[in-house]
Design a protein around this motif. Structure first.
Motif, short mmCIF file in Angstrom:
data_model
loop_
_atom_site.label_atom_id
_atom_site.label_comp_id
_atom_site.label_asym_id
_atom_site.label_seq_id
_atom_site.Cartn_x
_atom_site.Cartn_y
_atom_site.Cartn_z
N TYR A 182 0.88 -1.20 0.09
CA TYR A 182 0.21 -0.04 0.00
C TYR A 182 0.64 1.46 -0.09
O TYR A 182 0.43 2.36 -0.63
CB TYR A 182 -1.02 0.03 1.29
CG TYR A 182 -2.04 -1.22 1.16
CD1 TYR A 182 -2.97 -1.18 0.18
CD2 TYR A 182 -1.67 -2.44 1.83
CE1 TYR A 182 -3.72 -2.27 0.28
CE2 TYR A 182 -2.52 -3.35 1.78
CZ TYR A 182 -3.47 -3.65 1.02
OH TYR A 182 -4.29 -4.41 0.83
N PRO B 180 -5.00 0.61 -4.87
CA PRO B 180 -4.47 -0.88 -4.92
C PRO B 180 -4.95 -1.96 -5.63
O PRO B 180 -4.41 -2.85 -5.86
CB PRO B 180 -4.59 -0.89 -3.36
CG PRO B 180 -4.76 0.43 -2.69
CD PRO B 180 -5.25 1.34 -3.82
N CYS C 125 1.65 1.65 -3.62
CA CYS C 125 0.67 2.46 -4.47
C CYS C 125 0.53 3.78 -4.03
O CYS C 125 0.15 4.65 -5.07
CB CYS C 125 -0.90 1.69 -3.91
SG CYS C 125 -1.01 -0.29 -4.39
#
Length: 623
Positions: free
Chosen positions: A579, A589, A582
């Motif tokens: 994450y 995600p 991302c």
């Protein structure tokens, strides 16, 4: 994952009156913490020059550096708490409805407040007892160092109070405070129940309590600290001064001083343009082949990891440079973020990785050996990722791709050469004995400053203060976890758990292979929940002696463990590093989930190869 707290609406009314207080505390603490980072850099660099150039070592420099480091760690922890940058698991908190999320955010802060309130008096007592000890080199009272603990905790308590008052609704804040107060009271009243349970208390406090806190979004450090405090206070007769002492011990390893210095070095190479120069050279060399920029991404992460030691800094330096051009060529954003996340796991063993430094600190394994052993395993795993890239991009259209001539490639090489040389300078300085693993980062910092000023002519003096503050904040978040995990590990050891674990692990079927397989599974899970550093501090001292007893080389075991944790950290759905990739890439995600499976499989294949062939980790170690 450095997960910030959920943004709160601008405070109004009486809450707005607290803003000047909050800003004043932030200004003072951040300024002092930034100054301490700078002083540590100068102090250690002067120590290297004095010893290696003038052959007149500063006998007091390490002692002063250790004193200042504890202050830096505690003040950095205050900065991290104020900014909401303490490491925490947000996978569950981020998926609940807004009302429940606000409650959990308040609960996390209330739980942190509870621990600080419970431990503050004991920290003060600990500092008072240390006053009678005189340091050997400077000959000053050790209270100058130990006072960092109660001072930092008092400031964190104040920051917690301000955040709870300024953020969220009054009803939510009171509900969270009431919940934490009721739980603390319930555990205290249940003390007679815990006494006859014996080692079952380990499950209650170090599994149930820790898991509940972590999944509720309580920062990992405070989750460890609350569980350890509860276990020692309610099930043993150990004075709480022992807990403070173990916290001090975990945060006072001078070897860990390399953490802030390498974090700052990572910020420097991005600011001076060294990272961009390396990427431009690699792109000119490989950009015209199918999947070429993906190979550049893998290679750039390898080289940048060898300089910065921080995965967040690595990805932030590379993604903005490469991703726009890769998307122009038709690469899908989800595939890019999936590969970026996978390279985060691949490059965890490349020196001067903070995880390597932490392993050396808590297990006693030679850091020079870890630095040497970490280079080739990352190449093996990188080759597995390259195989996936080759398959996925074997039909890429290159008709519109520019191909650089030899003269242009040579020009890019000359520009990138100082940056490419830096990882080798760092490693050579450690191996040849010019500087310790702690000090060598100052050589890298001096090198990067000179390159930025006189070669790249790119040095933004205005960014130095924010970089120093960010370094202090990240250092506080990391080192406070190390201290709390050290205290928790001590509690586990004193309970007899480590002895029982050793006996079970030694009796696993398959001998060394069985132990290695179980370790891989365990550290993949731990990496996804706790991240690398707390998992290593907690279980490294327990498992590394067992690995050695069953015949596994410590450096080989370290590489396997790091890769296993890296897979857990950077693989969804729980891998918080994924994450982070991302967020840096500005890609949702869900887009990466469709592409990351092949890269995770490649990581596992590489891990199995490294685990099966110890030579990759130990082949270049001096006999």
């Amino acid at each position: 994952m450095l997960a910030a707290a959920m943004p709160a609406p601008a405070p109004t009314g009486w809450r707005a009156a607290l803003d000047p207080v909050d800003r004043g505390i932030g200004l003072v603490v951040e300024s002092v913490a930034a100054l301490l980072v700078l002083v540590e850099i100068v102090l250690l660099f002067c120590g290297v020059v004095s010893r290696y150039v003038f052959h007149a070592p500063l006998v007091w420099s390490d002692e002063l550096a250790s004193i200042l480091f504890l202050w830096l760690s505690m003040l950095g922890a205050v900065v991290a708490l104020r900014r909401g940058e303490h490491m925490r698991m947000t996978a569950f908190v981020g998926k609940v409805p807004p009302a429940a999320r606000a409650y959990l955010e308040a609960l996390a802060m209330a739980a942190s407040f509870a621990f600080l309130l419970l431990i503050l008096h004991h920290a003060y007592e600990y500092a008072a007892e240390e006053a009678v000890i005189v340091t050997p080199a400077l000959e000053i009272s050790n209270a100058w160092r130990a006072s960092a603990l109660p001072t930092g905790m008092a400031l964190m308590l104040l920051v917690c109070t301000l955040r709870m008052l300024r953020e969220g609704g009054l009803a939510v804040m009171l509900a969270a405070a009431a919940t934490v107060g009721a739980l603390v009271l319930a555990f205290w009243l249940a003390q007679p129940v815990f006494a006859p349970l014996g080692k079952l208390n380990l499950v209650i406090f170090f599994v149930v309590v820790v898991a509940a806190c972590v999944f509720a979004g309580v920062p990992i450090a405070f989750s460890f600290a609350l569980a350890t405090f509860g276990y020692l206070a309610l099930t043993t007769r150990a004075p709480m001064l022992v807990l403070v002492g173990r916290l001090d011990e975990g945060m006072s390893h001078l070897m860990l001083l390399a953490v802030p210095l390498f974090i700052f070095l990572g910020a420097l190479i991005e600011m001076t343009g060294m990272a961009r120069a390396m990427i431009q050279f690699l792109a000119s060399l490989l950009g015209h082949v199918r999947g070429g920029l993906s190979y550049v991404l893998i290679g750039a992460m390898y080289l940048v990891s060898g300089i910065s030691g921080s995965k967040i800094a690595d990805m932030a330096a590379i993604a903005p440079v490469l991703f726009p051009e890769m998307q122009k060529r038709g690469a899908k954003p989800g595939d890019l973020v999936a590969l970026l996340s996978a390279t985060g796991a691949q490059t965890e063993t490349i020196p001067p990785s903070i995880v390597l430094i932490t392993i050396g600190s808590v297990t006693g394994v030679s850091i020079a050996a870890l630095f040497t052993g970490g280079m080739l395993p990352a190449v093996v795993v990188g080759a597995c990722l390259c195989a996936v890239v080759w398959w996925r991009y074997r039909r890429e259209d290159l008709s519109q791709v520019q191909r650089f001539g030899r003269a242009q490639i040579l020009r890019f090489l000359l520009t990138a050469l100082p940056a490419i040389a830096l990882p080798f300078v760092i490693r050579a300085a450690v191996v040849e004995g010019v500087a310790t693993a702690t000090e060598v980062s100052t050589i890298g910092i001096a090198y990067a400053v000179l390159v930025g000023l006189f070669i790249h002519r790119q040095f933004d003096w205005r960014r130095l203060r924010p970089m120093l503050i960010e370094t202090a904040s990240l250092t506080g978040a990391i080192i406070f976890i190390v201290g709390c995990a050290t205290a928790m590990a001590w509690g586990l050891t004193q309970s007899g758990f480590s002895h029982d674990l050793a006996q079970v692990m030694k009796q696993l079927p398959g001998g060394a292979w069985g132990f290695m397989a179980v370790s891989i599974i365990a550290f993949v899970v731990l990496g996804s929940v706790l991240e690398g550093i707390p998992a290593i501090v907690l279980f490294g001292p327990l498992l590394f002696p067992i690995a050695k007893a069953v015949g596994i080389h410590e450096v080989h075991y370290a590489m396997v463990v790091i890769f296993a944790m890296g897979i857990g950290l950077f693989a969804p759905p729980f891998g918080v590093g994924y994450y982070g990739a991302c967020a840096i890439s500005k890609v949702h995600p869900n887009e990466g989930l469709r592409h990351i499976g092949g890269y995770v499989m490649a990581l596992f294949v590489g891990l199995v190869i490294v685990a099966a062939i110890p030579w990759f980790s130990t082949g270049f170690l001096s006999k």
